[in-house]
Write a protein that holds these residues in place. Structure first.
Motif, PDB file in Angstrom:
ATOM      1  N   THR A 237     -15.595  -0.325  -1.896  1.00 45.88           N
ATOM      2  CA  THR A 237     -14.565  -0.099  -2.915  1.00 45.88           C
ATOM      3  C   THR A 237     -13.186  -0.408  -2.348  1.00 45.88           C
ATOM      4  N   GLN A 238     -12.941   0.025  -1.114  1.00 41.74           N
ATOM      5  CA  GLN A 238     -11.656  -0.246  -0.465  1.00 41.74           C
ATOM      6  C   GLN A 238     -11.433  -1.746  -0.325  1.00 41.74           C
ATOM      7  N   GLU A 239     -12.479  -2.461   0.059  1.00 46.21           N
ATOM      8  CA  GLU A 239     -12.336  -3.911   0.239  1.00 46.21           C
ATOM      9  C   GLU A 239     -12.054  -4.628  -1.073  1.00 46.21           C
ATOM     10  N   HIS A 240     -12.767  -4.246  -2.138  1.00 42.73           N
ATOM     11  CA  HIS A 240     -12.514  -4.872  -3.439  1.00 42.73           C
ATOM     12  C   HIS A 240     -11.080  -4.599  -3.890  1.00 42.73           C
ATOM     13  N   ALA A 241     -10.602  -3.373  -3.676  1.00 41.01           N
ATOM     14  CA  ALA A 241      -9.252  -3.006  -4.122  1.00 41.01           C
ATOM     15  C   ALA A 241      -8.186  -3.773  -3.354  1.00 41.01           C
ATOM     16  N   VAL A 242      -8.316  -3.845  -2.013  1.00 42.33           N
ATOM     17  CA  VAL A 242      -7.284  -4.523  -1.225  1.00 42.33           C
ATOM     18  C   VAL A 242      -7.296  -6.025  -1.506  1.00 42.33           C
ATOM     19  N   THR A 243      -8.480  -6.590  -1.746  1.00 43.38           N
ATOM     20  CA  THR A 243      -8.543  -8.023  -2.030  1.00 43.38           C
ATOM     21  C   THR A 243      -8.002  -8.325  -3.423  1.00 43.38           C
ATOM     22  N   ALA A 244      -8.244  -7.431  -4.370  1.00 39.99           N
ATOM     23  CA  ALA A 244      -7.652  -7.603  -5.699  1.00 39.99           C
ATOM     24  C   ALA A 244      -6.131  -7.595  -5.612  1.00 39.99           C
ATOM     25  N   LEU A 245      -5.567  -6.679  -4.817  1.00 41.14           N
ATOM     26  CA  LEU A 245      -4.112  -6.624  -4.654  1.00 41.14           C
ATOM     27  C   LEU A 245      -3.596  -7.850  -3.912  1.00 41.14           C
ATOM     28  N   LEU A 246      -4.359  -8.334  -2.922  1.00 39.92           N
ATOM     29  CA  LEU A 246      -3.973  -9.576  -2.248  1.00 39.92           C
ATOM     30  C   LEU A 246      -3.884 -10.718  -3.254  1.00 39.92           C
ATOM     31  N   ASN A 247      -4.903 -10.869  -4.092  1.00 42.85           N
ATOM     32  CA  ASN A 247      -4.904 -11.940  -5.076  1.00 42.85           C
ATOM     33  C   ASN A 247      -3.742 -11.795  -6.056  1.00 42.85           C
ATOM     34  N   LEU A 248      -3.474 -10.576  -6.474  1.00 47.54           N
ATOM     35  CA  LEU A 248      -2.359 -10.337  -7.392  1.00 47.54           C
ATOM     36  C   LEU A 248      -1.013 -10.619  -6.737  1.00 47.54           C
ATOM     37  N   SER A 249      -0.914 -10.356  -5.425  1.00 50.09           N
ATOM     38  CA  SER A 249       0.365 -10.522  -4.723  1.00 50.09           C
ATOM     39  C   SER A 249       0.745 -11.986  -4.536  1.00 50.09           C
ATOM     40  N   LEU A 250      -0.164 -12.900  -4.822  1.00 51.62           N
ATOM     41  CA  LEU A 250       0.163 -14.318  -4.718  1.00 51.62           C
ATOM     42  C   LEU A 250       1.104 -14.765  -5.845  1.00 51.62           C
ATOM     43  N   LEU A 251       1.206 -13.962  -6.888  1.00 53.60           N
ATOM     44  CA  LEU A 251       2.142 -14.258  -7.978  1.00 53.60           C
ATOM     45  C   LEU A 251       3.468 -13.574  -7.677  1.00 53.60           C
ATOM     46  N   ASP A 252       4.548 -14.333  -7.676  1.00 55.48           N
ATOM     47  CA  ASP A 252       5.864 -13.786  -7.306  1.00 55.48           C
ATOM     48  C   ASP A 252       6.259 -12.593  -8.169  1.00 55.48           C
ATOM     49  N   ASP A 253       5.959 -12.666  -9.459  1.00 55.79           N
ATOM     50  CA  ASP A 253       6.353 -11.576 -10.356  1.00 55.79           C
ATOM     51  C   ASP A 253       5.627 -10.274 -10.028  1.00 55.79           C
ATOM     52  N   ASN A 254       4.488 -10.364  -9.369  1.00 55.55           N
ATOM     53  CA  ASN A 254       3.736  -9.154  -9.036  1.00 55.55           C
ATOM     54  C   ASN A 254       4.196  -8.496  -7.738  1.00 55.55           C
ATOM     55  N   LYS A 255       4.916  -9.242  -6.899  1.00 50.12           N
ATOM     56  CA  LYS A 255       5.322  -8.694  -5.599  1.00 50.12           C
ATOM     57  C   LYS A 255       6.183  -7.439  -5.742  1.00 50.12           C
ATOM     58  N   PRO A 256       7.262  -7.479  -6.544  1.00 53.92           N
ATOM     59  CA  PRO A 256       8.055  -6.248  -6.700  1.00 53.92           C
ATOM     60  C   PRO A 256       7.254  -5.125  -7.345  1.00 53.92           C
ATOM     61  N   LEU A 257       6.342  -5.478  -8.252  1.00 59.53           N
ATOM     62  CA  LEU A 257       5.519  -4.483  -8.916  1.00 59.53           C
ATOM     63  C   LEU A 257       4.623  -3.754  -7.912  1.00 59.53           C
ATOM     64  N   ILE A 258       4.008  -4.512  -6.994  1.00 65.41           N
ATOM     65  CA  ILE A 258       3.109  -3.922  -6.003  1.00 65.41           C
ATOM     66  C   ILE A 258       3.889  -3.071  -5.010  1.00 65.41           C
ATOM     67  N   ALA A 259       4.996  -3.604  -4.513  1.00 65.48           N
ATOM     68  CA  ALA A 259       5.800  -2.839  -3.557  1.00 65.48           C
ATOM     69  C   ALA A 259       6.403  -1.607  -4.220  1.00 65.48           C
ATOM     70  N   GLY A 260       6.877  -1.757  -5.452  1.00 70.67           N
ATOM     71  CA  GLY A 260       7.488  -0.636  -6.152  1.00 70.67           C
ATOM     72  C   GLY A 260       6.522   0.472  -6.492  1.00 70.67           C
ATOM     73  N   ALA A 261       5.236   0.147  -6.595  1.00 70.98           N
ATOM     74  CA  ALA A 261       4.219   1.154  -6.911  1.00 70.98           C
ATOM     75  C   ALA A 261       3.773   1.933  -5.672  1.00 70.98           C
ATOM     76  N   GLY A 262       4.365   1.612  -4.520  1.00 73.98           N
ATOM     77  CA  GLY A 262       4.041   2.355  -3.296  1.00 73.98           C
ATOM     78  C   GLY A 262       2.830   1.840  -2.541  1.00 73.98           C
ATOM     79  N   ALA A 263       2.555   0.531  -2.654  1.00 78.94           N
ATOM     80  CA  ALA A 263       1.355  -0.012  -2.025  1.00 78.94           C
ATOM     81  C   ALA A 263       1.497  -0.190  -0.519  1.00 78.94           C
ATOM     82  N   VAL A 264       2.716  -0.275   0.003  1.00 81.17           N
ATOM     83  CA  VAL A 264       2.898  -0.635   1.412  1.00 81.17           C
ATOM     84  C   VAL A 264       2.192   0.352   2.347  1.00 81.17           C
ATOM     85  N   LYS A 265       2.433   1.633   2.161  1.00 80.08           N
ATOM     86  CA  LYS A 265       1.820   2.622   3.054  1.00 80.08           C
ATOM     87  C   LYS A 265       0.300   2.606   2.957  1.00 80.08           C
ATOM     88  N   SER A 266      -0.219   2.398   1.754  1.00 79.31           N
ATOM     89  CA  SER A 266      -1.681   2.365   1.593  1.00 79.31           C
ATOM     90  C   SER A 266      -2.277   1.098   2.193  1.00 79.31           C
TER      91      SER A 266
END
Length: 474
Positions: A237-266
């Motif tokens: 489950t952890q691997e699917h989640a981190v890879t989904a976020l990796l794929n989403l982070s390839l879109l520039d518009d998603n980068k602030p969304l991911i960082a703003g949601a507190g993903a960095v520490k996780s």
């Protein structure tokens, strides 16, 4: 009207997914198809005899979790959504929608890094392929565990399936895929780990190759729902989640969304605790977030540097490359350079340079050494980095590259780093060390035969060293 009902989710009995669009009605029948010390090799060099270097206690262990691939079946079940997805794909294939382009792109297009990193990632955003089980747990010899039944899937049809046809997914428009994405996002909040795992896996696949799907998933609220799964005890489950976020982070518009949601520490938590693949993908996700300058500061301040250094030391070749690339990007900030030195990054970087010399013409080792020298050059910009490079035997290793290295680019990177060592507060002392290593003859040769940049740097360094020799004689 068609309903999908979770049959065994006891935490939410009777929950139904209601789909009102008429095209969800299926047809009656639908089954379709290390060196730990620097060693001088006798007879290799014409320059003066080098000083002896004490043996380091550093050892480089490399652990790589083996991957078990999942065979992707083209056969669809007769579930409502499966049938609908295939119908949509077929309609788009026969009509207006053309195939989306592959996401296998050079790292320069994604990251705009130094040219030396342009060959880092001949990989799709999802390096492990279509829902491959790269984090399968080993069989337990305990008899009780063997007799345990696997957790039943608490939902039917679409979410229950492990495999999907990539061709079908890539030929469905985001508008038609939206109801399916909503089911996945809603399912991330289920009390069942099996439902969460399946939903994360499907989102991972939907975001794998298409930027419009990444935009749709980002707008659907998937990011804040995926982040808690990064701390899930279940490795798949952890691997699917981190890879989904990796794929989403390839879109520039998603980068602030991911960082703003507190993903960095996780993501850093995954970098510390995840499987080999999860760690690699967490490093790549952090790299994508580091494309935004303010994120570099927060990523370094949240503690990403030490686990990246650990991945550089203990990871597979792929893990080392991901760690090098991410460290390179983060270390464009002065504070992160110091953090990298404090975390012990210099020793494994020097080890990679020495390993390339011992591996002679081996392309993989030479490529890793080039990348390591680029990061060393970045760390040499601060006094702490200069001192650590000298202390860890970096000077003789870099001189060896200039004299006997097989790579033209490697010689260029080596002379750039040595030139930086000769500047600043400790520059005078380091110039004397370079002269003692017999660097002048190979530098003269490089000033005549190297690349244009290498020639210029070699000539500049020779001026410094001649001044040092004259000062020593006076």
């Amino acid at each position: 009207m068609v309903y999908l009902q979770e049959s065994s989710d006891h935490s939410n009995p009777g929950r139904v997914f209601q789909i009102t669009r008429p095209y969800y009605t299926p047809p009656p029948s639908s089954a379709s198809s290390s060196p730990s010390r620097f060693q001088k090799h006798p007879g290799r060099s014409m320059r003066t005899v080098r000083s002896n270097f004490s043996q380091s206690e550093y050892s480089n262990t490399c652990s790589f979790a083996s991957a078990e691939s999942v065979v992707v079946s083209e056969n669809l079940t007769d579930s409502v959504i499966d049938v609908h997805l295939q119908q949509l794909a077929n309609a788009n294939l026969n009509g207006k929608l053309s195939k989306s382009s592959s996401s296998v792109t050079s790292s320069d297009e994604y990251y705009g890094l130094s040219q030396v990193f342009s060959d880092f990632s001949a990989y799709s955003s999802d390096i492990s392929g279509e829902l491959e089980r790269l984090a399968c747990l080993p069989d337990d010899s305990d008899e009780n565990d063997r007799n345990q039944k696997p957790e039943p899937e608490p939902c039917l049809g679409f979410l229950q399936r492990e495999n999907f046809s990539t061709e079908i997914i890539e030929n469905i428009s985001p508008e038609d895929l939206q109801p399916t994405v909503k089911i996945c996002v809603d399912s991330l909040g289920s009390n069942s780990i099996a439902v969460k795992r399946s939903a994360a896996a499907k989102l991972r696949l939907f975001a794998k190759n298409r930027s419009d799907n990444r935009a749709l998933i980002g707008e659907s609220g998937a990011v804040p729902a995926l982040i808690p799964l990064l701390r899930c005890a279940d490795p798949r489950t952890q691997e699917h989640a981190v890879t989904a976020l990796l794929n989403l982070s390839l879109l520039d518009d998603n980068k602030p969304l991911i960082a703003g949601a507190g993903a960095v520490k996780s993501l850093i938590y995954v970098l510390k605790t995840g499987t080999e693949v999860s760690k690699q993908n967490a490093a790549c996700a952090l790299l994508n977030l580091a494309m935004i300058d303010e994120n570099k500061v927060s990523i370094g301040a949240c503690g990403a540097i030490p686990p990246l250094v650990s991945l550089l030391i203990n990871g597979s070749n792929r893990g080392k490359k991901d760690a090098l690339t991410t460290l390179y990007k983060l270390c464009s900030m002065k504070a992160n350079k110091k953090r990298a030195v404090t975390a012990g990054a210099v020793k494994p970087l020097v080890e990679l340079v020495v390993a390339a010399g011992e591996a002679a013409e081996e392309q993989g080792a030479v490529g890793m050494a080039e990348k390591a020298m680029v990061v060393l050059s970045s760390l040499a910009a601060v006094e702490e980095g200069k001192g650590a490079i000298v202390e860890e035997g970096g000077i003789p290793a870099l001189v060896e590259v200039i004299e006997d290295g097989a790579s033209v680019k490697g010689k260029e990177f080596a002379v750039v780093t040595l030139l930086q060592l000769c500047e600043g507060v400790s520059g005078a002392r380091n110039r004397g060390l370079l002269v003692g290593e017999g660097v002048i003859p190979p530098l003269v040769a490089l000033s005549q035969t190297g690349t244009a940049r290498a020639k210029h740097k070699a000539e500049t360094l020779l001026v410094y060293l001649r001044e040092a020799r004259q000062e020593g004689c006076s």
